[in-house]
Design an enzyme around this catalytic site. Structure first.
Site, PDB file in Angstrom:
ATOM      1  N   GLU A   1       0.789  -1.240   0.000  1.00  0.00           N
ATOM      2  CA  GLU A   1       0.000   0.000   0.000  1.00  0.00           C
ATOM      3  C   GLU A   1       0.823   1.293   0.000  1.00  0.00           C
ATOM      4  O   GLU A   1       0.640   2.152   0.863  1.00  0.00           O
ATOM      5  CB  GLU A   1      -0.968  -0.015   1.201  1.00  0.00           C
ATOM      6  CG  GLU A   1      -1.855  -1.248   1.207  1.00  0.00           C
ATOM      7  CD  GLU A   1      -2.818  -1.305   2.384  1.00  0.00           C
ATOM      8  OE1 GLU A   1      -2.728  -0.461   3.294  1.00  0.00           O
ATOM      9  OE2 GLU A   1      -3.679  -2.204   2.384  1.00  0.00           O
TER      10      GLU A   1
ATOM     11  N   GLU B   1      -5.774 -11.102  -1.341  1.00  0.00           N
ATOM     12  CA  GLU B   1      -6.611 -10.923  -0.142  1.00  0.00           C
ATOM     13  C   GLU B   1      -8.090 -10.944  -0.528  1.00  0.00           C
ATOM     14  O   GLU B   1      -8.891 -10.141  -0.058  1.00  0.00           O
ATOM     15  CB  GLU B   1      -6.272  -9.593   0.551  1.00  0.00           C
ATOM     16  CG  GLU B   1      -4.795  -9.464   0.893  1.00  0.00           C
ATOM     17  CD  GLU B   1      -4.443  -8.208   1.683  1.00  0.00           C
ATOM     18  OE1 GLU B   1      -5.343  -7.564   2.239  1.00  0.00           O
ATOM     19  OE2 GLU B   1      -3.247  -7.881   1.740  1.00  0.00           O
TER      20      GLU B   1
HETATM   21  C1  GLA Z   1      -4.866  -4.871   4.216  1.00  0.00           C
HETATM   22  C2  GLA Z   1      -3.626  -5.629   4.637  1.00  0.00           C
HETATM   23  C3  GLA Z   1      -3.956  -6.923   5.284  1.00  0.00           C
HETATM   24  C4  GLA Z   1      -5.123  -6.821   6.234  1.00  0.00           C
HETATM   25  C5  GLA Z   1      -6.282  -6.255   5.516  1.00  0.00           C
HETATM   26  C6  GLA Z   1      -7.493  -6.161   6.390  1.00  0.00           C
HETATM   27  O1  GLA Z   1      -5.372  -5.287   3.044  1.00  0.00           O
HETATM   28  O2  GLA Z   1      -2.732  -5.864   3.589  1.00  0.00           O
HETATM   29  O3  GLA Z   1      -2.847  -7.370   5.983  1.00  0.00           O
HETATM   30  O4  GLA Z   1      -4.780  -6.020   7.328  1.00  0.00           O
HETATM   31  O5  GLA Z   1      -5.907  -4.946   5.125  1.00  0.00           O
HETATM   32  O6  GLA Z   1      -7.448  -6.857   7.555  1.00  0.00           O
END
Ligand code: GLA
Length: 376
Positions: free
Chosen positions: A158, A264
């Protein structure tokens, strides 16, 4: 005589039908995601420390049966693994890695450099050289410890704003630019030359953000610094992003010369308090906490929504299969609905249904439709 023949024929038909039905009933192995997609891409899940300790046997069985890759939900984040300047805490990370090894899984390290869930001592660093040596110590210590054991690293997480410009995190401001990204990838590549290195972010399907991601990839490649993949977090909704947009994102990333990973994946089925623009974990919306309109399926998931979710997952996996030559891993953010962070974000205390397994670890309609794609 006629009667006897009829009875015999009837019995034979019943017998054949039963035998066929038995043949058609999928064996447990055939029904697993990891078996069904084994020639396409890895199938992963984010796991928490209780799951690595195998405290819940039902969950353990499910994880081992369905997934061939794991990502640590929290145990390798900076604040957990490096909570003090001179103190690393490897206890849970070691358990995580052992769990993956014991079960022959592809093990992901998540994540080395991220502004969120960063230890407070590190947040206070204001001097460039100090931060540089801190980053080096952090990456060298962790990556070398798990060299040859952790297969893939989310090196930077990020680093971008929604418009694709650099996020003004402590790393960016103190280091004076995006050079911290070069540093992190270079250190990780040297610490374990065999590991797969990933840049990971959310909302990557948005045009502006995608431009930023491609800029990062190009910059690293121009400098001959190793980057192997872009991780698209894929915290999505029932409608957004569209399949066409996801497809464009996959092809643009692949064209930049790296693998695509969905790192994710989860699909929210309940309302968002904003025009969903981001998944930054810092945001919170306390004013909606007891608002029943924002928590419409508190008791159970209505059949109609369960089917919508199933169709959405089917469309997404159909697309993934179409581009399996570009996609190396698809990881869900959590194992079952009960574990999902979406029950507490962006509003605390709601009931969401974003994954393929329900709170009792039972497969949902989405699971069957996704698996059925491989039977067509
Ligand atoms: C982001 C992070 C993850 C997690 C998610 C939500 O996407 O990369 O590690 O913390 O948020 O839990």
């Amino acid at each position: 005589m006629l009667k006897k023949t009829t009875i015999f024929l009837l019995l034979t038909t019943v017998c054949i039908t039963l035998c066929n039905a038995q043949k058609k009933a999928p064996s447990t192995e055939e029904q697993s995601l990891k078996e069904n997609f084994k020639d396409d891409f890895l199938i992963g899940a984010a796991v928490n420390s209780n799951q690595c300790k195998e405290l819940n046997s039902e969950e353990s069985i499910l994880i081992k049966k369905e997934f061939n890759s794991i990502t640590p939900e929290n145990d390798l984040k900076w604040s957990n693994i490096h909570p003090r300047k001179d103190g690393f805490n490897f206890n849970l990370a070691d358990k995580y890695v052992s769990f993956g090894e014991k079960n022959n899984m592809h093990i992901v390290g998540h994540t080395l450099i991220w502004h969120s869930q960063l230890a407070s001592w590190a947040k206070r660093i204001q001097q460039k050289d100090t931060l540089k040596s801190t980053i080096a110590n952090h990456i060298n210590t962790i990556v070398k410890r798990y060299k040859g054991r952790i297969n893939t690293w989310d090196v930077v997480n990020e680093a971008l704003n929604e418009d694709g410009s650099p996020r003004e995190s402590i790393f960016y401001t103190v280091m004076g630019g995006e050079n911290y990204i070069d540093l992190a990838f270079d250190l990780a590549a040297k610490a374990d030359p065999e590991a797969t290195l990933v840049y990971n972010d959310y909302n990557v399907c948005n045009t502006q953000k995608l431009k930023g991601v491609l800029r990062i990839v190009k910059n690293l490649k121009n400098k001959d610094i190793k980057i192997d993949a872009v991780g698209i977090q894929a915290h999505w909704s029932l409608t957004e992003p569209s399949i066409e947009t996801i497809e464009k994102t996959i092809t643009s990333i692949a064209a930049s010369g790296v693998q695509v990973m969905f790192t994710e994946l989860d699909i929210t089925v309940i309302p968002s308090p904003w025009d969903l623009e981001g998944a930054a974990v810092e945001q919170n919306y306390e004013q909606y906490e007891n608002d029943s309109k924002m928590n419409p399926y508190k008791k159970r998931l209505p059949k109609k929504i369960d089917q919508k979710l199933a169709k959405r997952y089917e469309d997404i996996f159909n697309l993934f299969l179409k581009h399996k030559d570009k996609i190396s891993r698809v990881t869900f953010w959590g194992v079952n609905d009960g574990q999902s962070w979406l029950n507490n974000w962006p509003i605390k205390g709601r009931t969401n249904y974003p994954l393929l397994f329900d709170t009792k670890n039972k497969p949902k309609s989405a699971y069957y439709l996704v698996n059925a794609l491989k039977k067509k």
